[in-house]
Write a protein that holds these residues in place. Structure first.
Motif, mmCIF file in Angstrom:
data_model
loop_
_atom_site.group_PDB
_atom_site.id
_atom_site.type_symbol
_atom_site.label_atom_id
_atom_site.label_comp_id
_atom_site.label_asym_id
_atom_site.label_seq_id
_atom_site.Cartn_x
_atom_site.Cartn_y
_atom_site.Cartn_z
ATOM 1 N N SER A 183 34.049 38.691 42.748
ATOM 2 C CA SER A 183 34.007 37.965 44.016
ATOM 3 C C SER A 183 35.275 37.154 44.260
ATOM 4 O O SER A 183 35.547 36.734 45.383
ATOM 5 C CB SER A 183 32.790 37.034 44.048
ATOM 6 O OG SER A 183 32.891 36.038 43.045
ATOM 7 N N LEU A 184 36.065 36.915 43.206
ATOM 8 C CA LEU A 184 37.293 36.119 43.322
ATOM 9 C C LEU A 184 38.528 36.948 42.985
ATOM 10 O O LEU A 184 39.590 36.388 42.677
ATOM 11 C CB LEU A 184 37.214 34.908 42.386
ATOM 12 C CG LEU A 184 36.085 33.907 42.648
ATOM 13 C CD1 LEU A 184 36.022 32.865 41.545
ATOM 14 C CD2 LEU A 184 36.259 33.237 44.007
ATOM 15 N N PHE A 185 38.409 38.254 43.062
ATOM 16 C CA PHE A 185 39.470 39.131 42.588
ATOM 17 C C PHE A 185 40.788 38.893 43.313
ATOM 18 O O PHE A 185 41.858 38.829 42.692
ATOM 19 C CB PHE A 185 39.048 40.590 42.739
ATOM 20 C CG PHE A 185 40.015 41.569 42.122
ATOM 21 C CD1 PHE A 185 40.050 41.747 40.754
ATOM 22 C CD2 PHE A 185 40.883 42.310 42.913
ATOM 23 C CE1 PHE A 185 40.930 42.641 40.172
ATOM 24 C CE2 PHE A 185 41.772 43.213 42.339
ATOM 25 C CZ PHE A 185 41.790 43.375 40.978
ATOM 26 N N ARG A 186 40.738 38.750 44.618
ATOM 27 C CA ARG A 186 41.974 38.579 45.379
ATOM 28 C C ARG A 186 42.679 37.273 45.003
ATOM 29 O O ARG A 186 43.902 37.239 44.832
ATOM 30 C CB ARG A 186 41.680 38.605 46.887
ATOM 31 C CG ARG A 186 41.368 39.997 47.416
ATOM 32 C CD ARG A 186 41.051 39.990 48.878
ATOM 33 N NE ARG A 186 39.734 39.430 49.148
ATOM 34 C CZ ARG A 186 39.233 39.241 50.375
ATOM 35 N NH1 ARG A 186 39.967 39.544 51.439
ATOM 36 N NH2 ARG A 186 38.024 38.768 50.535
ATOM 37 N N GLU A 187 41.904 36.217 44.859
ATOM 38 C CA GLU A 187 42.480 34.931 44.465
ATOM 39 C C GLU A 187 43.025 34.998 43.042
ATOM 40 O O GLU A 187 44.065 34.415 42.735
ATOM 41 C CB GLU A 187 41.409 33.840 44.577
ATOM 42 C CG GLU A 187 41.934 32.444 44.376
ATOM 43 C CD GLU A 187 40.884 31.387 44.661
ATOM 44 O OE1 GLU A 187 41.189 30.203 44.438
ATOM 45 O OE2 GLU A 187 39.765 31.742 45.092
ATOM 46 N N TYR A 188 42.330 35.731 42.197
ATOM 47 C CA TYR A 188 42.746 35.861 40.808
ATOM 48 C C TYR A 188 44.093 36.585 40.710
ATOM 49 O O TYR A 188 45.005 36.133 40.014
ATOM 50 C CB TYR A 188 41.678 36.620 40.028
ATOM 51 C CG TYR A 188 41.958 36.732 38.557
ATOM 52 C CD1 TYR A 188 41.639 35.692 37.687
ATOM 53 C CD2 TYR A 188 42.556 37.871 38.026
ATOM 54 C CE1 TYR A 188 41.912 35.778 36.332
ATOM 55 C CE2 TYR A 188 42.829 37.970 36.676
ATOM 56 C CZ TYR A 188 42.509 36.926 35.830
ATOM 57 O OH TYR A 188 42.794 37.023 34.495
ATOM 58 N N VAL A 189 44.236 37.702 41.416
ATOM 59 C CA VAL A 189 45.492 38.451 41.391
ATOM 60 C C VAL A 189 46.628 37.620 41.972
ATOM 61 O O VAL A 189 47.748 37.620 41.446
ATOM 62 C CB VAL A 189 45.347 39.782 42.160
ATOM 63 C CG1 VAL A 189 46.700 40.476 42.309
ATOM 64 C CG2 VAL A 189 44.368 40.706 41.457
ATOM 65 N N GLY A 216 38.917 45.651 38.485
ATOM 66 C CA GLY A 216 38.477 45.216 39.808
ATOM 67 C C GLY A 216 37.912 46.381 40.590
ATOM 68 O O GLY A 216 37.812 47.509 40.085
ATOM 69 N N ASN A 217 37.541 46.123 41.826
ATOM 70 C CA ASN A 217 36.991 47.151 42.702
ATOM 71 C C ASN A 217 38.111 47.773 43.528
ATOM 72 O O ASN A 217 38.965 47.064 44.075
ATOM 73 C CB ASN A 217 35.938 46.535 43.623
ATOM 74 C CG ASN A 217 35.130 47.582 44.362
ATOM 75 O OD1 ASN A 217 35.674 48.352 45.143
ATOM 76 N ND2 ASN A 217 33.830 47.607 44.121
ATOM 77 N N MET A 218 38.109 49.088 43.614
ATOM 78 C CA MET A 218 39.142 49.800 44.364
ATOM 79 C C MET A 218 39.264 49.309 45.800
ATOM 80 O O MET A 218 40.353 49.286 46.386
ATOM 81 C CB MET A 218 38.848 51.302 44.361
ATOM 82 C CG MET A 218 39.309 52.039 43.134
ATOM 83 S SD MET A 218 41.110 52.188 43.067
ATOM 84 C CE MET A 218 41.410 53.270 44.463
ATOM 85 N N ASN A 219 38.140 48.914 46.409
ATOM 86 C CA ASN A 219 38.176 48.489 47.803
ATOM 87 C C ASN A 219 39.042 47.255 48.008
ATOM 88 O O ASN A 219 39.537 47.008 49.109
ATOM 89 C CB ASN A 219 36.749 48.207 48.301
ATOM 90 C CG ASN A 219 35.909 49.468 48.367
ATOM 91 O OD1 ASN A 219 36.433 50.553 48.597
ATOM 92 N ND2 ASN A 219 34.617 49.334 48.152
ATOM 93 N N PHE A 231 43.579 47.738 36.910
ATOM 94 C CA PHE A 231 44.785 47.430 37.670
ATOM 95 C C PHE A 231 45.789 46.761 36.737
ATOM 96 O O PHE A 231 45.412 45.950 35.881
ATOM 97 C CB PHE A 231 44.470 46.494 38.841
ATOM 98 C CG PHE A 231 43.542 47.092 39.859
ATOM 99 C CD1 PHE A 231 44.028 47.857 40.897
ATOM 100 C CD2 PHE A 231 42.176 46.886 39.768
ATOM 101 C CE1 PHE A 231 43.178 48.427 41.835
ATOM 102 C CE2 PHE A 231 41.311 47.442 40.704
ATOM 103 C CZ PHE A 231 41.804 48.215 41.737
ATOM 104 N N THR A 232 47.056 47.071 36.931
ATOM 105 C CA THR A 232 48.061 46.552 36.006
ATOM 106 C C THR A 232 49.442 46.529 36.645
ATOM 107 O O THR A 232 49.693 47.191 37.658
ATOM 108 C CB THR A 232 48.112 47.418 34.732
ATOM 109 O OG1 THR A 232 48.949 46.811 33.768
ATOM 110 C CG2 THR A 232 48.623 48.828 35.036
#
Length: 366
Positions: A144-150, A164-167, A227-228
């Protein structure tokens, strides 16, 4: 100070993000990156060391990988007494610098356990201080926080390997990073684009769950992927193609200056213009072979046309007045398609594809 209601909300959100990656999935992916870890400090934030197979993998392979230091931190840990801190309410982090007694096993007396003053959230000043020590971050962060995490990893210029999720890559926050080559997909893929994550006994009942013969529960989450920004050999493998361009097989979008290629395997070998391919193409993208030029999302601004009021006709014939036609790649058709949702604008018919990655073949270099 956070209110009790906020704390309860945070705890609930954290519970819904507790997905534990299986050791088999970690081993399959991590074996391709051994050279990236030598003499490095690895930080497993968002990672409960009592439950996480990430900590197991790196601590038991510490010497084999040639690590300098391993740090693992988690959000508001429970049952901390497993590591003999005597306090089961505090968020903790662990530090491990390798085997000391020669048994090649990370014993409790070799793992230093420390408590956070706060809750251990990856966004906290304490966690960021640990992040600054790290060379490489590896974990399964909260979906749920993937974008902020990246965004945090990019801001601090960290190397990373995360799930993470591909979407997520099609969002306006992350897409510019993907297009700019700031991060890309990892190597291993689940057969259906899904990964099964271990969940706790009290995790809420949801679709996409199973239980094994030992009673362990698992949850699958959409199109999960690694993702990397660690380079790997597979990323530079040339995509082998065999189809020739035929205008009858590759229609041109009505609102983008590109042709539709519905499957990566069908990318024509002899077309030099812009092509729209599925997002799954990113798993096979060789930056030496193809340039990513855009994505068919409204906010990207690449559309050459917008549409007036339209009528959506669903597969079962139901109609509604909606304005979704302007978000994505659009194909014009002569007659209404059967069994598919389409859009009608006056006497013209259109269908909309899923988001497409816009690519162009790179010129061969000598």
């Amino acid at each position: 100070m956070a209110s009790k209601q906020q704390s309860l909300g945070d705890a609930k959100s954290a519970k819904l993000d507790e997905f534990y990656t299986q050791l088999s999935d970690i081993e399959k992916e991590l074996r391709h990156y051994k050279a990236h870890f030598k003499d490095k400090v690895v930080y497993l934030n968002c990672d409960d060391p009592r439950e996480s197979e990430f900590f197991h993998y790196f601590s038991y392979n510490f010497e084999k990988l040639g690590l300098k230091k391993l740090i693992a931190a988690c959000y508001k840990s429970q049952n901390v007494d497993l590591f003999s801190t005597g306090d089961n309410e505090r968020a903790i982090y662990l530090e491990y610098t390798g085997d000391k007694d020669g048994d090649r096993v990370p014993g409790r007396d070799e793992i230093e356990v420390k408590c956070f003053d706060g809750d251990g959230d990856f966004r906290s000043a304490e966690s960021i201080a640990l992040l600054k020590q790290a060379d490489v971050v590896v974990t399964n962060p909260p979906f749920s926080l993937f974008r902020e995490y990246v965004a945090q990893l990019v801001e601090h210029e960290k190397k990373f390997l995360i799930i993470g999720n591909m979407n997520a890559v099609t969002t306006r926050d992350l897409w510019p990073l993907v297009q700019a080559g700031k991060f890309w997909l990892g190597i291993t893929r689940a057969g259906t684009g899904q990964m099964w994550f271990r969940i706790s006994d009290d995790f809420p009942e949801k679709t996409g769950q199973r239980t094994d013969e030992n009673g362990q529960r698992y949850q699958t989450i959409g199109s999960s992927a690694w993702f990397t920004n660690l380079d790997h050999a597979k990323r530079h493998e040339e995509l082998i193609l065999y189809k020739s361009y035929d205008p009858a097989e590759y229609p041109t979008y009505d609102n983008h200056d590109a042709i539709e290629v519905s499957k990566t395997v069908d990318i024509p070998v002899d077309y030099d213009g812009v092509m729209g391919v599925p997002v799954s193409f990113l798993g096979k993208h060789n930056p030496d072979q193809f340039e990513i030029v855009g994505i068919t999302k409204t906010w990207f601004g690449a559309a050459t046309k917008t549409y007036p009021k339209q009528t959506q006709v669903s597969a079962n014939g139901a109609t509604s007045a909606v304005g979704k036609l302007n978000d994505g790649a659009v194909l014009k058709v002569e007659t209404p398609p059967r069994g598919k949702t389409y859009y009608q604008v006056d006497d013209e018919y259109f269908i909309q594809t899923y988001p497409r990655v816009l690519i162009r073949r790179k010129e061969a270099t000598s």
